[in-house]
Design a protein around this motif. Structure first.
Motif, PDB file in Angstrom:
ATOM      1  N   LEU A  88       0.824  -1.204   0.000  1.00 36.36           N
ATOM      2  CA  LEU A  88       0.000   0.000   0.000  1.00 36.36           C
ATOM      3  C   LEU A  88       0.863   1.261   0.000  1.00 36.36           C
ATOM      4  N   GLN A  89       2.168   1.109   0.210  1.00 36.80           N
ATOM      5  CA  GLN A  89       3.020   2.286   0.307  1.00 36.80           C
ATOM      6  C   GLN A  89       3.353   2.859  -1.073  1.00 36.80           C
ATOM      7  N   GLN A  90       3.524   1.991  -2.064  1.00 36.74           N
ATOM      8  CA  GLN A  90       3.952   2.485  -3.370  1.00 36.74           C
ATOM      9  C   GLN A  90       3.460   1.560  -4.459  1.00 36.74           C
ATOM     10  N   GLN A  91       2.661   2.103  -5.363  1.00 33.17           N
ATOM     11  CA  GLN A  91       2.175   1.312  -6.490  1.00 33.17           C
ATOM     12  C   GLN A  91       1.556   2.221  -7.534  1.00 33.17           C
ATOM     13  N   LYS A  92       1.790   1.885  -8.806  1.00 39.32           N
ATOM     14  CA  LYS A  92       1.204   2.651  -9.903  1.00 39.32           C
ATOM     15  C   LYS A  92      -0.174   2.083 -10.230  1.00 39.32           C
ATOM     16  N   ILE A  93      -1.146   2.968 -10.444  1.00 36.26           N
ATOM     17  CA  ILE A  93      -2.493   2.602 -10.863  1.00 36.26           C
ATOM     18  C   ILE A  93      -2.691   3.157 -12.263  1.00 36.26           C
ATOM     19  N   THR A  94      -2.977   2.289 -13.228  1.00 37.45           N
ATOM     20  CA  THR A  94      -3.117   2.724 -14.613  1.00 37.45           C
ATOM     21  C   THR A  94      -4.597   2.850 -14.979  1.00 37.45           C
ATOM     22  N   LEU A  95      -4.934   3.942 -15.667  1.00 41.07           N
ATOM     23  CA  LEU A  95      -6.323   4.285 -15.952  1.00 41.07           C
ATOM     24  C   LEU A  95      -6.474   4.697 -17.411  1.00 41.07           C
ATOM     25  N   ALA A  96      -7.698   4.557 -17.921  1.00 36.25           N
ATOM     26  CA  ALA A  96      -8.031   5.068 -19.257  1.00 36.25           C
ATOM     27  C   ALA A  96      -9.424   5.663 -19.206  1.00 36.25           C
ATOM     28  N   ASP A 123      -1.151   6.661 -13.824  1.00 32.66           N
ATOM     29  CA  ASP A 123      -0.819   6.793 -15.244  1.00 32.66           C
ATOM     30  C   ASP A 123      -2.145   6.790 -15.990  1.00 32.66           C
ATOM     31  N   LEU A 124      -2.519   7.948 -16.565  1.00 37.67           N
ATOM     32  CA  LEU A 124      -3.828   8.101 -17.188  1.00 37.67           C
ATOM     33  C   LEU A 124      -3.686   8.244 -18.700  1.00 37.67           C
ATOM     34  N   GLN A 125      -4.360   7.361 -19.437  1.00 34.62           N
ATOM     35  CA  GLN A 125      -4.422   7.469 -20.891  1.00 34.62           C
ATOM     36  C   GLN A 125      -5.768   8.071 -21.279  1.00 34.62           C
ATOM     37  N   VAL A 126      -5.740   9.138 -22.051  1.00 29.28           N
ATOM     38  CA  VAL A 126      -6.965   9.801 -22.510  1.00 29.28           C
ATOM     39  C   VAL A 126      -7.234   9.342 -23.938  1.00 29.28           C
ATOM     40  N   VAL A 127      -8.286   8.556 -24.104  1.00 27.49           N
ATOM     41  CA  VAL A 127      -8.592   7.911 -25.386  1.00 27.49           C
ATOM     42  C   VAL A 127     -10.101   7.955 -25.604  1.00 27.49           C
ATOM     43  N   ASP A 128     -10.565   7.488 -26.770  1.00 29.37           N
ATOM     44  CA  ASP A 128     -12.004   7.445 -26.978  1.00 29.37           C
ATOM     45  C   ASP A 128     -12.616   6.293 -26.185  1.00 29.37           C
ATOM     46  N   ALA A 129     -13.945   6.267 -26.096  1.00 29.22           N
ATOM     47  CA  ALA A 129     -14.633   5.319 -25.224  1.00 29.22           C
ATOM     48  C   ALA A 129     -14.322   3.868 -25.589  1.00 29.22           C
ATOM     49  N   ALA A 130     -14.339   3.554 -26.887  1.00 34.75           N
ATOM     50  CA  ALA A 130     -14.088   2.178 -27.325  1.00 34.75           C
ATOM     51  C   ALA A 130     -12.657   1.752 -26.999  1.00 34.75           C
ATOM     52  N   ARG A 131     -11.707   2.662 -27.184  1.00 35.67           N
ATOM     53  CA  ARG A 131     -10.303   2.356 -26.903  1.00 35.67           C
ATOM     54  C   ARG A 131     -10.081   2.123 -25.410  1.00 35.67           C
TER      55      ARG A 131
END
Length: 303
Positions: A88-96, A123-131
């Motif tokens: 819980l101290q350190q971890q990357k959460i990836t999102l789109a 880490d956030l990726q901004v993409v279209d809904a289908a992607r």
């Protein structure tokens, strides 16, 4: 199932080509082809359709790819735990997510979560809904927050909220006090709309067609920021958006949201999606719960 054939299968499924997979794996094309053929023989199933332009997954192949993606992520999680990294101290959460949810809502939720868990990074990726749905299905992101009109195979819907399209306008606008509006009423005023390809524009165009209307927007853009500020700095312009998209800024900028009554504009749902069957790391599960909590709050009528 042996790891080597599964690794070859995963590479072919991801690249869509025997030659591309061979290049990625640093082996001969014949070796890749032989492993795929042996795997299909051992399963008694056809995993790919051989097409002139590459290898296309069959339905059994889609199911095996989902398993392969989950298996790859589980192995990474186990290795991380063994090395003491999955804490819980350190971890990357990836999102789109699409641009609308990346503009205000999701950055705010991420910042609030880091107040409780300072070691979390995003880490956030901004993409279209289908992607966005595709990325979570393939295991390239942990969570997708996206607008959806149809279900996606291999994706589990962790939360679904009704997210109808609403009209955004200055509080001084002549239509601002209406309990609800139709596209016909909007047609008398300049509109700011997203380009074709967004769920909002898709549903708006359907509603206009059913009313026999052709409406050319005064402003059109892929950028929610451009559309929002076109309304903010005008006295008569109306934009279409979801309530959650601008929930943190509209009141501050003296803008109001008015519901749309056209059935076509009420079909949309806002979904939190994860890979079907995947066991998420602990911190990702905590963030998922917090995200859903915040989403339910902004989706309540009147918020």
């Amino acid at each position: 199932m042996h790891d080597l054939p599964l690794r070859y299968f995963h590479s072919v499924a991801r690249t869509g080509s025997l030659s591309a997979a061979a290049e990625e794996l640093h082996v001969a094309v014949s070796a890749v082809s032989r492993q795929i053929a042996n795997l299909e023989d051992s399963l008694g199933l056809q995993l790919f359709e051989r097409k002139p332009r590459g290898m296309q997954l069959t339905e059994p192949g889609e199911l095996l790819l989902a398993y392969a993606n989950r298996n790859q992520l589980e192995v990474k999680n186990v290795i991380a735990e063994m090395r003491g990294l999955n804490t819980l101290q350190q971890q990357k959460i990836t999102l789109a997510c699409p641009e609308g949810m990346a503009w205000e809502f999701l950055p705010r939720v991420c910042a609030q979560f880091r107040g409780f868990h300072p070691g979390a990074s995003f880490d956030l990726q901004v993409v279209d809904a289908a992607r966005a749905s595709h990325l979570v299905k393939e295991g390239m992101v942990d969570i997708a927050l996206t607008f959806s009109l149809t279900p996606t195979l291999g994706v589990e819907i962790s939360l679904s909220c009704n997210s109808p399209v609403t009209a955004l306008m200055p509080a001084s606008h002549p239509l601002a006090r209406q309990p609800s509006l139709t596209v016909r009423q909007l047609s008398a005023y300049p509109l700011a709309l997203p380009h074709a390809g967004s769920t909002i524009r898709y549903l708006f165009d359907i509603a206009c067609n059913l009313h026999g209307l052709t409406i050319l927007p005064a402003y059109a853009s892929h950028s929610l920021g451009a559309i929002y500020h076109a309304v903010r700095h005008s006295s008569d312009v109306i934009a279409l958006c979801g309530a959650a998209t601008v929930s943190g800024t509209a009141h501050r900028d003296d803008l109001v949201l008015v519901p749309m009554s056209d059935p076509q504009l009420r079909q949309r749902s806002l979904q939190v999606q994860i890979m079907a069957g995947r066991k998420l790391p602990v911190l990702v599960r905590y963030f998922l719960s917090y995200l859903e909590e915040q989403l339910l709050t902004v989706s309540k009528p009147g918020n």
